[in-house]
Design a protein around this motif. Structure first.
Motif, mmCIF file in Angstrom:
data_model
loop_
_atom_site.group_PDB
_atom_site.id
_atom_site.type_symbol
_atom_site.label_atom_id
_atom_site.label_comp_id
_atom_site.label_asym_id
_atom_site.label_seq_id
_atom_site.Cartn_x
_atom_site.Cartn_y
_atom_site.Cartn_z
ATOM 1 N N MET A 1 0.843 -1.192 0.000
ATOM 2 C CA MET A 1 0.000 0.000 0.000
ATOM 3 C C MET A 1 0.879 1.242 0.000
ATOM 4 O O MET A 1 1.885 1.300 0.700
ATOM 5 C CB MET A 1 -0.941 -0.012 1.197
ATOM 6 N N ILE A 2 0.477 2.231 -0.812
ATOM 7 C CA ILE A 2 1.285 3.426 -1.012
ATOM 8 C C ILE A 2 0.510 4.655 -0.559
ATOM 9 O O ILE A 2 -0.616 4.890 -0.985
ATOM 10 C CB ILE A 2 1.673 3.559 -2.500
ATOM 11 N N ASP A 3 1.160 5.456 0.285
ATOM 12 C CA ASP A 3 0.594 6.707 0.781
ATOM 13 C C ASP A 3 1.016 7.830 -0.171
ATOM 14 O O ASP A 3 2.193 7.945 -0.508
ATOM 15 C CB ASP A 3 1.143 6.959 2.191
ATOM 16 N N PRO A 4 0.093 8.674 -0.654
ATOM 17 C CA PRO A 4 0.462 9.746 -1.590
ATOM 18 C C PRO A 4 1.570 10.667 -1.057
ATOM 19 O O PRO A 4 2.401 11.140 -1.831
ATOM 20 C CB PRO A 4 -0.836 10.530 -1.770
ATOM 21 N N GLU A 5 1.618 10.900 0.240
ATOM 22 C CA GLU A 5 2.665 11.744 0.822
ATOM 23 C C GLU A 5 4.038 11.089 0.688
ATOM 24 O O GLU A 5 5.042 11.757 0.492
ATOM 25 C CB GLU A 5 2.370 12.058 2.290
ATOM 26 N N GLU A 6 4.083 9.752 0.774
ATOM 27 C CA GLU A 6 5.350 9.040 0.603
ATOM 28 C C GLU A 6 5.861 9.190 -0.832
ATOM 29 O O GLU A 6 7.043 9.373 -1.063
ATOM 30 C CB GLU A 6 5.182 7.558 0.934
ATOM 31 N N VAL A 7 4.958 9.115 -1.789
ATOM 32 C CA VAL A 7 5.350 9.264 -3.194
ATOM 33 C C VAL A 7 5.884 10.675 -3.431
ATOM 34 O O VAL A 7 6.938 10.857 -4.047
ATOM 35 C CB VAL A 7 4.166 8.964 -4.132
ATOM 36 N N ALA A 8 5.185 11.680 -2.941
ATOM 37 C CA ALA A 8 5.609 13.072 -3.128
ATOM 38 C C ALA A 8 6.972 13.331 -2.492
ATOM 39 O O ALA A 8 7.773 14.103 -3.025
ATOM 40 C CB ALA A 8 4.569 14.016 -2.540
ATOM 41 N N ALA A 9 7.263 12.669 -1.378
ATOM 42 C CA ALA A 9 8.528 12.891 -0.672
ATOM 43 C C ALA A 9 9.735 12.359 -1.425
ATOM 44 O O ALA A 9 10.842 12.854 -1.246
ATOM 45 C CB ALA A 9 8.474 12.255 0.721
ATOM 46 N N VAL A 10 9.554 11.363 -2.294
ATOM 47 C CA VAL A 10 10.694 10.773 -2.998
ATOM 48 C C VAL A 10 10.869 11.300 -4.423
ATOM 49 O O VAL A 10 11.807 10.922 -5.105
ATOM 50 C CB VAL A 10 10.606 9.225 -3.033
ATOM 51 N N VAL A 11 9.978 12.190 -4.855
ATOM 52 C CA VAL A 11 10.138 12.775 -6.188
ATOM 53 C C VAL A 11 11.319 13.744 -6.138
ATOM 54 O O VAL A 11 11.341 14.657 -5.325
ATOM 55 C CB VAL A 11 8.854 13.515 -6.624
ATOM 56 N N PRO A 12 12.316 13.554 -6.994
ATOM 57 C CA PRO A 12 13.481 14.438 -6.967
ATOM 58 C C PRO A 12 13.111 15.864 -7.343
ATOM 59 O O PRO A 12 12.223 16.083 -8.163
ATOM 60 C CB PRO A 12 14.416 13.848 -8.029
ATOM 61 N N ASP A 13 13.787 16.837 -6.733
ATOM 62 C CA ASP A 13 13.540 18.238 -7.045
ATOM 63 C C ASP A 13 13.797 18.534 -8.516
ATOM 64 O O ASP A 13 13.171 19.398 -9.100
ATOM 65 C CB ASP A 13 14.403 19.146 -6.170
ATOM 66 N N ALA A 14 14.725 17.826 -9.136
ATOM 67 C CA ALA A 14 15.062 18.059 -10.537
ATOM 68 C C ALA A 14 13.856 17.834 -11.443
ATOM 69 O O ALA A 14 13.756 18.438 -12.500
ATOM 70 C CB ALA A 14 16.214 17.161 -10.959
ATOM 71 N N ASP A 15 12.920 16.962 -11.036
ATOM 72 C CA ASP A 15 11.725 16.717 -11.845
ATOM 73 C C ASP A 15 10.816 17.935 -11.886
ATOM 74 O O ASP A 15 9.910 18.004 -12.695
ATOM 75 C CB ASP A 15 10.950 15.517 -11.310
ATOM 76 N N LYS A 16 11.022 18.875 -10.990
ATOM 77 C CA LYS A 16 10.186 20.060 -10.936
ATOM 78 C C LYS A 16 10.829 21.222 -11.686
ATOM 79 O O LYS A 16 10.355 22.337 -11.644
ATOM 80 C CB LYS A 16 9.923 20.443 -9.484
ATOM 81 N N MET A 17 11.889 20.941 -12.419
ATOM 82 C CA MET A 17 12.599 21.968 -13.177
ATOM 83 C C MET A 17 11.883 22.208 -14.494
ATOM 84 O O MET A 17 11.469 21.272 -15.165
ATOM 85 C CB MET A 17 14.043 21.521 -13.449
ATOM 86 N N LEU A 18 11.744 23.468 -14.846
ATOM 87 C CA LEU A 18 11.114 23.850 -16.098
ATOM 88 C C LEU A 18 12.185 24.408 -17.018
ATOM 89 O O LEU A 18 12.862 25.370 -16.675
ATOM 90 C CB LEU A 18 10.035 24.907 -15.831
ATOM 91 N N ASP A 19 12.383 23.787 -18.185
ATOM 92 C CA ASP A 19 13.351 24.261 -19.164
ATOM 93 C C ASP A 19 12.650 25.182 -20.144
ATOM 94 O O ASP A 19 11.621 24.815 -20.728
ATOM 95 C CB ASP A 19 13.977 23.091 -19.927
ATOM 96 N N ILE A 20 13.184 26.364 -20.338
ATOM 97 C CA ILE A 20 12.607 27.340 -21.254
ATOM 98 C C ILE A 20 13.278 27.183 -22.609
ATOM 99 O O ILE A 20 14.504 27.219 -22.710
ATOM 100 C CB ILE A 20 12.789 28.772 -20.725
ATOM 101 N N GLU A 21 12.472 27.009 -23.645
ATOM 102 C CA GLU A 21 13.006 26.876 -24.999
ATOM 103 C C GLU A 21 12.936 28.190 -25.758
ATOM 104 O O GLU A 21 13.763 28.457 -26.620
ATOM 105 C CB GLU A 21 12.235 25.796 -25.762
ATOM 106 N N ALA A 22 11.931 29.016 -25.468
ATOM 107 C CA ALA A 22 11.785 30.274 -26.192
ATOM 108 C C ALA A 22 10.855 31.203 -25.430
ATOM 109 O O ALA A 22 10.035 30.754 -24.630
ATOM 110 C CB ALA A 22 11.221 30.016 -27.579
ATOM 111 N N PHE A 23 11.002 32.502 -25.665
ATOM 112 C CA PHE A 23 10.081 33.499 -25.152
ATOM 113 C C PHE A 23 9.216 33.965 -26.323
ATOM 114 O O PHE A 23 9.715 34.155 -27.429
ATOM 115 C CB PHE A 23 10.835 34.695 -24.553
#
Length: 105
Positions: free
Chosen positions: A76-98
């Motif tokens: 059984m998986i708790d949603p808070e446990e999943v959120a805690a192990v997501v690497p910060d790098a996955d939340k990075m936004l790469d900008i391709e153009a303005f």
């Protein structure tokens, strides 16, 4: 009614920091939603979650996600446990153009 941002964060370029928000192209009020219908009667179908062994209905607050380890054995998986192990790098936004504001509908 103003659209609600799906994500809010900051863009940092050197010492420059700017708040940004990402918005969907359409709002939920503009989307089409479908119901499941019984083809034979034309009535809506109700979705009930039932325990596979006891045939008893399971309340939403008693439902959790799980991963099958072996046949019939689940982790059984708790949603808070999943959120805690997501690497910060996955939340990075790469900008391709303005894009100039005038180019956006």
């Amino acid at each position: 009614m103003a659209h609600r941002a799906q994500w809010k964060g900051h863009i940092e370029i050197g010492d420059f920091k700017c708040a940004v928000g990402l918005y969907t192209a359409s709002s939920t009020s503009e989307r089409i939603s479908f119901h499941t219908i019984n083809k034979a009667t034309g009535n809506r179908v109700r979705r009930d979650f039932v325990d596979s062994e006891t045939d008893q209905r399971v309340a939403r607050e008693d439902q959790v996600k799980g991963f099958e380890i072996e046949n019939g054995e689940y982790l059984m998986i708790d949603p808070e446990e999943v959120a805690a192990v997501v690497p910060d790098a996955d939340k990075m936004l790469d900008i391709e153009a303005f894009i100039p504001c005038g180019k956006i509908d």
